[in-house]
Design a protein around this motif. Structure first.
Motif, PDB file in Angstrom:
ATOM      1  N   PRO A   1      10.932 -30.765  71.019  1.00 32.65           N
ATOM      2  CA  PRO A   1      12.308 -30.636  71.040  1.00 32.65           C
ATOM      3  C   PRO A   1      13.438 -30.533  72.213  1.00 32.65           C
ATOM      4  N   ARG A   2      13.894 -31.245  72.599  1.00 33.55           N
ATOM      5  CA  ARG A   2      14.646 -31.116  73.898  1.00 33.55           C
ATOM      6  C   ARG A   2      15.457 -29.450  73.566  1.00 33.55           C
ATOM      7  N   VAL A   3      15.489 -28.889  74.749  1.00 32.07           N
ATOM      8  CA  VAL A   3      16.310 -27.706  74.948  1.00 32.07           C
ATOM      9  C   VAL A   3      17.535 -27.662  75.850  1.00 32.07           C
ATOM     10  N   VAL A   4      18.914 -27.640  74.855  1.00 29.37           N
ATOM     11  CA  VAL A   4      19.701 -27.925  75.908  1.00 29.37           C
ATOM     12  C   VAL A   4      19.385 -26.869  76.917  1.00 29.37           C
TER      13      VAL A   4
END
Length: 189
Positions: A148-151
């Motif tokens: 998952p992309r982490v902001v």
């Protein structure tokens, strides 16, 4: 529902010793079933069938969390569902396309160089379709298995949201800018 002792047909005539024991066991079982049915009817008639906190009934000591933890073990043993795709025989379709192009070129009476060029073009079309299909499959797998992309950056904090409404109330409106002061409409006197 009828009482089992009423529906069970047992003769009262003298019988062999083994069958007398069996008859006594059946009669005892019928009376036990009848008493259990009476308890069920009494429980159904109660306004709250579950025990309250002050009741001391055996069997209610187990916490629901333990019951859920024990009951879900079989769910974890199941295989994960797999995506089902429509099974299309792409190789057969591609081979039929190439054979169809060759037959149509031969029926059209094209010379051998034109047939070779047309077959080369048909092969390029098939290769492009295979490449596009493989790329789509790769992208689908990359999306499914990608982390998952982490902001990293958070939006700037607005301190006015953290203040209480009483701190944002302007009591002295004489020197406040025009946009910060809320004015009520004039009274209809």
């Amino acid at each position: 529902m009828a009482d089992p002792s009423e529906t069970t047909r047992v003769s009262r005539a003298p019988a062999e010793p083994e069958s007398q024991e069996l008859l006594a066991a059946v009669r005892a079982l019928a009376s036990e079933v009848g008493s259990l049915q009476a308890e069920i009817h009494a429980l159904r008639a109660e306004p709250s069938a579950l025990p309250t906190e002050t009741d001391e009934r055996p069997g209610w000591e187990e916490t629901p969390a333990m019951a859920l933890r024990d009951g879900g073990a079989w769910v974890r043993s199941l295989d994960a569902p797999t995506a089902r795709h429509l099974s299309i025989p792409w190789l057969l379709i591609e081979l039929l396309f190439l054979v169809g192009v060759a037959v149509l070129a031969a029926v059209a009476g094209l010379d051998s160089l034109a047939i070779i060029g047309l077959m080369l073009l048909a092969w390029v079309v098939v290769a492009a379709a295979e490449w596009a299909s493989a790329r789509a499959t790769r992208e689908r797998a990359a999306l499914a298995y990608a982390p998952p992309r982490v902001v990293r950056a958070s939006p700037p904090q607005d301190p006015s949201w953290l203040e209480s409404p009483s701190e944002r109330t302007v009591l002295d409106v004489s020197d406040a800018p025009e946009g910060e002061v809320t004015r009520l409409p004039p009274s209809p006197e």
